[in-house]
Every structure is written in structure tokens, then in C-alpha cells.
Design a protein around this motif. Sequence first.
Motif, PDB file in Angstrom:
ATOM      1  N   ARG A 124       0.667  -1.021   0.195  1.00  0.00           N
ATOM      2  CA  ARG A 124      -0.235   0.139   0.168  1.00  0.00           C
ATOM      3  C   ARG A 124       0.981   1.637  -0.111  1.00  0.00           C
TER       4      ARG A 124
ATOM      5  N   ALA B  72      -9.000 -10.510  -3.215  1.00  0.00           N
ATOM      6  CA  ALA B  72      -9.920  -9.155  -3.566  1.00  0.00           C
ATOM      7  C   ALA B  72      -9.327  -8.715  -2.303  1.00  0.00           C
ATOM      8  N   ALA B  73      -8.833  -9.258  -0.917  1.00  0.00           N
ATOM      9  CA  ALA B  73      -8.741  -8.039   0.163  1.00  0.00           C
ATOM     10  C   ALA B  73      -7.688  -7.438  -0.322  1.00  0.00           C
TER      11      ALA B  73
ATOM     12  N   LEU C 295      -6.377  -6.552  -2.815  1.00  0.00           N
ATOM     13  CA  LEU C 295      -6.494  -5.554  -3.894  1.00  0.00           C
ATOM     14  C   LEU C 295      -7.889  -4.283  -3.042  1.00  0.00           C
ATOM     15  N   LYS C 296      -8.089  -4.400  -2.090  1.00  0.00           N
ATOM     16  CA  LYS C 296      -8.674  -4.360  -1.421  1.00  0.00           C
ATOM     17  C   LYS C 296      -7.964  -2.460  -0.601  1.00  0.00           C
ATOM     18  N   GLU C 297      -6.536  -3.744   0.144  1.00  0.00           N
ATOM     19  CA  GLU C 297      -5.699  -3.315   1.375  1.00  0.00           C
ATOM     20  C   GLU C 297      -5.331  -2.534   0.899  1.00  0.00           C
ATOM     21  N   THR C 298      -3.899  -3.039  -0.234  1.00  0.00           N
ATOM     22  CA  THR C 298      -3.274  -2.432  -1.030  1.00  0.00           C
ATOM     23  C   THR C 298      -3.515  -0.863  -2.172  1.00  0.00           C
ATOM     24  N   GLY C 299      -4.341  -0.854  -2.384  1.00  0.00           N
ATOM     25  CA  GLY C 299      -4.524  -0.167  -4.105  1.00  0.00           C
ATOM     26  C   GLY C 299      -4.537  -0.833  -4.735  1.00  0.00           C
TER      27      GLY C 299
ATOM     28  N   LEU D 294     -13.151 -12.386  -7.807  1.00  0.00           N
ATOM     29  CA  LEU D 294     -12.997 -10.762  -8.656  1.00  0.00           C
ATOM     30  C   LEU D 294     -14.663 -10.289  -9.297  1.00  0.00           C
TER      31      LEU D 294
END
Length: 323
Positions: free
Chosen positions: A189, A212-213, A215-219, A243
Amino acid sequence: MKIKIGNTVIQNQLVLAPMAGVTDLPFRLLCKEMGAGLVCMEMVSAKAISFHNKNTEDLMEIEKGENPVSLQLFGSEPELMGEVARRIEERPFDILDINMGCPVPKVVNNGEGSALMKNPRLTEELITSVVKAVKKPVTIKIRKGFNDKSVNAVEIARIAEGCGAAAVAVHGRTREQYYSGRADWDIIRQVKEAVKIPVIGNGDVTDGPSAAAMLKETGCDALMIGRAARGNPWIFREINYYLETGNELPGPDIEEVKEMILRHAARLLECKGEYTGMREMRKHVAWYTAGYPHSARLRQRVNEIETMDDLKKLLEGNFEGKQ
């Protein structure tokens, strides 16, 4: 979701990580078929290329159907890396990657791989040399840092961007960790927030929910999958589906696993001959069959196989579906 690295468009967010002894042509083709957007070749030594090493030539074999494909170089001499990059650019790869993450002692002790992270100035010279030498996009693969006392992924990523690198892949572990412990997604991130070029996250992505986690947590822009793909090229199909839909696909059934093993073996034999191909296939069979009933016995016997007929007999007599 498509991503763009330089002038190369990748159809989804999934990247097969470069793995020595694993991501050869047969395995890359299977992963591409299962949905990998970008496949990365085994790392090749710039020095070995300069010496016209025959084994290195074999490592650089590319087939049209696998594009886009990334060729990964390792080395620590800026001038040589640039010279070799220029020499091989006409080959049909799409992206040239610089290895700055390999933790293996024989690589690190030569000042290559993850050892480069200890020397930001040399890193800057090396990336600049390669970027100036070729027109194809140049990327780097790094780790969190060399050890917990020198966590400098953000610094190295900024240097790479300043030198003209088109993307950076970040493994959330230090060299000291190798592959143990949990990957630090927060450093991914931090890198994503520090640079404008695409960032590819790597470490502990093993299925749809973990993908998915991350992608969401790090962008991050894309995900690099390494060890979780060994014996499991279906992981790309399953993550893509998750996804897109939020639902999990069931894993392959026993017949599909057997078919994949035999297809993989046939392609290995085609590329490397029966003697070498079957010996290399042994480790893949162990990965494909891990977790199945009687798989321990099968893994013991797999080291005896020398022909395709041996492999077929082994699968028929020792491989059953999961309970």
C-alpha cells in the motif's frame, strides 16, 4: 479489469510470478490458458546470455500464444545489463523485468537479486542503463527490503519510477524472511501511494477472497501469484471468477487434475525430451497431488517414473479423489 504497463495491455489483473525451475514454457502456457493475464519467465542471467550459454538460451524460449509475456533478467553490472537488454530486445517478449527480489544465497552473494536493494545508487544506475537500452517497457520486482532493519521498498520504487520503469512488483516479505511468515501488505500500500506507475502486489494470494482482500487493502493495480500456482494453474480461473462475481468456483475434479498432469507432462517431453522432461515432471506431480488421499505414497513413487507410461500407470493406481 485491464491494466497497461508501458505500451503493453494486460487483459486482467493476474500475473504469474517468475519462479526458477517452475515457470518454463509448458507451465506458462497452462497458466495462460487458465486465465493469467501476464506470464513471467524464469529469471535468466545477463552474464550467462553474454557468454551464449546453451541452457540460458533454452530458458528464453517463447511461444506466440503466451503473450503478453515478461522476460526477467538478473545481474548487478549496469553496463552489462544494458548491453544484454539491447541484444535480446528483438525476441518476442513484451516486458523486460529486472530481478531485485531473489533471496537465494548464490544470487545474493554475487550482489544480485534482493542484494541490489542494499545499494540504491547501484540500483539507479542499473535501471537507467536498461531503460535507455530498450524501447520495450522495463519493470522491476522487489521485496519489502533486505531485512527488517532496511525496509526500503518505497525508496527503491521511487528510484525506479524516476529512472523510467513502467511498473514495480512488490513482494511483502524481506529477503531475510524468504517465504516464511505473513507477507506485509501494508508495504505494498505504501509503495502504491508513493508512485504513479502500476504496482503489482505479491505475497499470500492463494484464492479469490485473498486476492480481493489484497486489492482492497493495498489499492494495487494487479496481483502476482507464485507458489500458490504450483500444481494449481486453475487458481487464475478461480480468482478471475471471484473478482468478477464475488462467488467461489469449485476446484477441479480428479479427472481434470489427471488430464492436466498428463498434458503438462506431454508438453514437457515435447520441449525437453523424455529423460529430462519426466524428471522435471516429478516435482509438478507432487504439487498437483498434494492434499489428496494416499498422496504421500504417490509422491514417494513419483521419483521412480522415467516414461509417460510410468506416469499414466502411477496415476491410475495411486490417485483418488479428495474425501
